[in-house]
Design a protein around this motif. Structure first.
Motif, short mmCIF file in Angstrom:
data_model
loop_
_atom_site.label_atom_id
_atom_site.label_comp_id
_atom_site.label_asym_id
_atom_site.label_seq_id
_atom_site.Cartn_x
_atom_site.Cartn_y
_atom_site.Cartn_z
N LEU A 3 0.83 -1.20 0.00
CA LEU A 3 0.00 0.00 0.00
C LEU A 3 0.87 1.25 0.00
CD1 LEU A 3 -2.79 1.29 0.18
CD2 LEU A 3 -2.67 1.09 2.65
N THR A 4 1.90 1.26 0.83
CA THR A 4 2.81 2.41 0.86
C THR A 4 3.53 2.57 -0.46
OG1 THR A 4 3.17 1.90 3.20
CG2 THR A 4 4.61 3.54 2.22
N PHE A 5 3.92 1.45 -1.07
CA PHE A 5 4.61 1.49 -2.36
C PHE A 5 3.74 2.14 -3.44
CE2 PHE A 5 5.68 -0.49 -6.45
CZ PHE A 5 7.03 -0.18 -6.53
N VAL A 6 2.46 1.76 -3.49
CA VAL A 6 1.54 2.35 -4.47
C VAL A 6 1.43 3.86 -4.24
CG1 VAL A 6 -0.87 2.45 -5.22
CG2 VAL A 6 0.24 0.24 -4.84
N THR A 7 1.40 4.28 -2.98
CA THR A 7 1.27 5.70 -2.65
C THR A 7 2.49 6.49 -3.11
OG1 THR A 7 -0.01 5.11 -0.68
CG2 THR A 7 0.89 7.34 -0.78
N VAL A 8 3.69 5.99 -2.82
CA VAL A 8 4.89 6.74 -3.19
C VAL A 8 5.14 6.70 -4.70
CG1 VAL A 8 5.98 6.56 -0.93
CG2 VAL A 8 6.40 4.78 -2.63
N VAL A 9 4.72 5.63 -5.36
CA VAL A 9 4.82 5.60 -6.83
C VAL A 9 3.91 6.68 -7.42
CG1 VAL A 9 4.18 4.27 -8.89
CG2 VAL A 9 5.53 3.20 -7.10
N SER A 10 2.72 6.85 -6.85
CA SER A 10 1.82 7.92 -7.30
C SER A 10 2.46 9.29 -7.07
CB SER A 10 0.49 7.83 -6.55
OG SER A 10 -0.14 6.59 -6.78
N LEU A 11 3.11 9.46 -5.91
CA LEU A 11 3.82 10.71 -5.65
C LEU A 11 4.91 10.96 -6.68
CD1 LEU A 11 4.38 10.91 -1.77
CD2 LEU A 11 3.09 12.50 -3.20
N TYR A 12 5.64 9.91 -7.02
CA TYR A 12 6.74 10.05 -7.98
C TYR A 12 6.21 10.42 -9.38
CZ TYR A 12 10.83 8.95 -10.80
OH TYR A 12 11.88 9.02 -11.68
N LEU A 13 5.10 9.80 -9.77
CA LEU A 13 4.58 10.03 -11.12
C LEU A 13 3.80 11.34 -11.24
CD1 LEU A 13 3.31 6.42 -11.98
CD2 LEU A 13 5.41 7.53 -12.77
N PHE A 14 3.07 11.71 -10.19
CA PHE A 14 2.15 12.84 -10.31
C PHE A 14 2.42 13.96 -9.31
CE2 PHE A 14 -0.25 8.85 -11.18
CZ PHE A 14 -0.30 8.97 -12.56
N GLY A 15 3.41 13.79 -8.42
CA GLY A 15 3.62 14.78 -7.36
C GLY A 15 4.38 16.01 -7.78
N GLY A 16 4.96 16.02 -8.97
CA GLY A 16 5.71 17.19 -9.42
C GLY A 16 7.21 17.07 -9.16
N GLU A 17 7.95 18.00 -9.74
CA GLU A 17 9.41 17.93 -9.71
C GLU A 17 9.98 18.14 -8.32
OE1 GLU A 17 12.82 17.12 -11.86
OE2 GLU A 17 10.80 17.26 -12.67
N VAL A 18 9.31 18.97 -7.52
CA VAL A 18 9.88 19.35 -6.22
C VAL A 18 10.07 18.16 -5.29
CG1 VAL A 18 9.48 20.74 -4.16
CG2 VAL A 18 8.95 21.68 -6.40
N ILE A 19 9.13 17.22 -5.28
CA ILE A 19 9.21 16.08 -4.34
C ILE A 19 9.62 14.79 -5.05
CG2 ILE A 19 7.51 17.06 -2.77
CD1 ILE A 19 5.50 15.06 -3.93
#
Length: 362
Positions: free
Chosen positions: A305-321
């Motif tokens: 579950l955490t992996f899916v969340t951070v993958v979403s952050l990586y793909l859609f969270g923007g350049e800053v994070i």
């Protein structure tokens, strides 16, 4: 082999200049212009979506060694880019896309014909002074992507045709605009490096002490600390191998990973401790294997579950994070692996060694 990780501007010190272009930025032209000015070691990389047409130029501390010189980083980059992007017919004009409020107000005040035109009908009374006009132009530029694309769009501000004509005679619209500058002194960068290392080591040391006390033995705390240290080293190694910058947000991810990995390890250790009481006649290896199998579904569910969340952050969270998310994506995989295959194995190895030592003593 590579010479260590590539530190971000936060750690190595220097100037980070964000530049926005009207068209897709030709990085080869930018790189050539920097080399011609002796700035060949500067790092150039795209920032954000390709449609944003933004790049980051990192001016190393070797070119900005003192505090006074650091402030010149932005003007160095702007002057360098002007060599390649300044129009031939704009030799005596000022770039309206790269002027601050103070310089723009001074330039407007130095044009007598402009002051007269601003008092004539057709010009909004709210922009009848150089200061008011300068602020209106800068506010409009900042709210529309950081640069002007053509003079005609200024008509939306209520500027008369005569004032617009005077602006055309004094200014030109450059192909780029410096939209933001970040400056870090070399001493601050070095201090941040030491603080980041200290924060990680203090976190590991604190958990070593707590786990050793909680599990009534230093072996569990040492195993958890070594497994977590393994996670940090491997993650930093991946950043180095893939030539990604290590910034303060990445350090935040590493510290998050330290806590996350240790929590997973403690769950396994706690089940081992319970099973040691229930399965006293079974060998330690068997007890550890059963404990890992019993907690495996929990590890897969929580880590997944955490992996899916951070993958979403990586793909859609923007350049800053992106650096933070990248560290967490690989850190979760490595942390889950180390909790099962490293921390528990170290405990078994220690007790095997201790048992053999007792046998030799007899």
């Amino acid at each position: 082999v590579k010479g260590g990780p590539r530190y971000g501007i936060d750690f190595r010190g220097g100037t980070l200049v964000y530049v926005k272009f009207k068209e897709n930025p030709p990085l080869d032209v930018v790189r050539t212009a920097l080399k011609q000015r002796g700035l060949g070691e500067s790092t150039i990389q795209r920032f954000g979506a390709e449609s944003d047409r933004e790049v980051i130029i990192s001016l190393d501390q070797s070119f900005t060694a003192s505090g006074s010189e650091l402030d010149q980083g932005q003007s160095k980059i702007a002057d360098t880019l002007n060599l390649s992007f300044r129009p031939a017919d704009a030799a005596d004009k000022l770039d309206l896309n790269n002027l601050g409020v103070a310089r723009l107000e001074a330039a407007l005040a130095s044009i007598p014909e402009l002051a007269q035109a601003m008092q004539k009908p057709g010009q909004l009374p709210a922009m009848a002074s150089p200061a008011a006009l300068a602020n209106a132009l800068i506010d409009y530029r900042n709210s529309h992507g950081g640069l002007f694309r053509n003079f005609d769009e200024l008509k939306t501000l209520g500027i008369s045709d005569e004032v617009l004509s005077r602006l055309r005679s004094k200014f030109y619209l450059g192909e780029f605009a410096v939209i933001k500058t970040e400056i870090v002194g070399p001493k601050v960068g070095k201090a941040l490096q030491l603080q980041a290392i200290s924060a990680t080591l203090y976190a590991l040391g604190g958990m070593l002490a707590y786990i050793g006390w909680r599990f009534k033995g230093a072996v569990y705390g040492t195993a958890a600390m070594l497994a977590t240290l393994h996670d940090v080293v491997i993650t930093v190694g991946l950043f180095s191998f893939l030539d990604k910058e290590i910034s303060l947000t990445v350090i935040a991810a590493l510290l998050t990973l330290v806590g996350y990995s240790t929590n997973d390890t403690i769950v396994v250790f706690d089940r081992i401790r319970e099973n040691l009481k229930l399965l006293r006649r079974e060998p330690l290896t068997s007890v550890v294997n059963k404990s890992i199998n019993q907690t495996l579904s929990r590890t897969i569910l929580t880590s997944g579950l955490t992996f899916v969340t951070v993958v979403s952050l990586y793909l859609f969270g923007g350049e800053v994070i992106k650096g933070f998310a990248f560290a967490m994506v690989f850190g979760i995989i490595i942390g889950s692996y180390s909790s099962i295959a490293i921390a528990s194995t170290l405990v078994v190895m220690w007790y095997d060694y201790k048992g053999k030592k007792k046998s030799l003593a007899k």
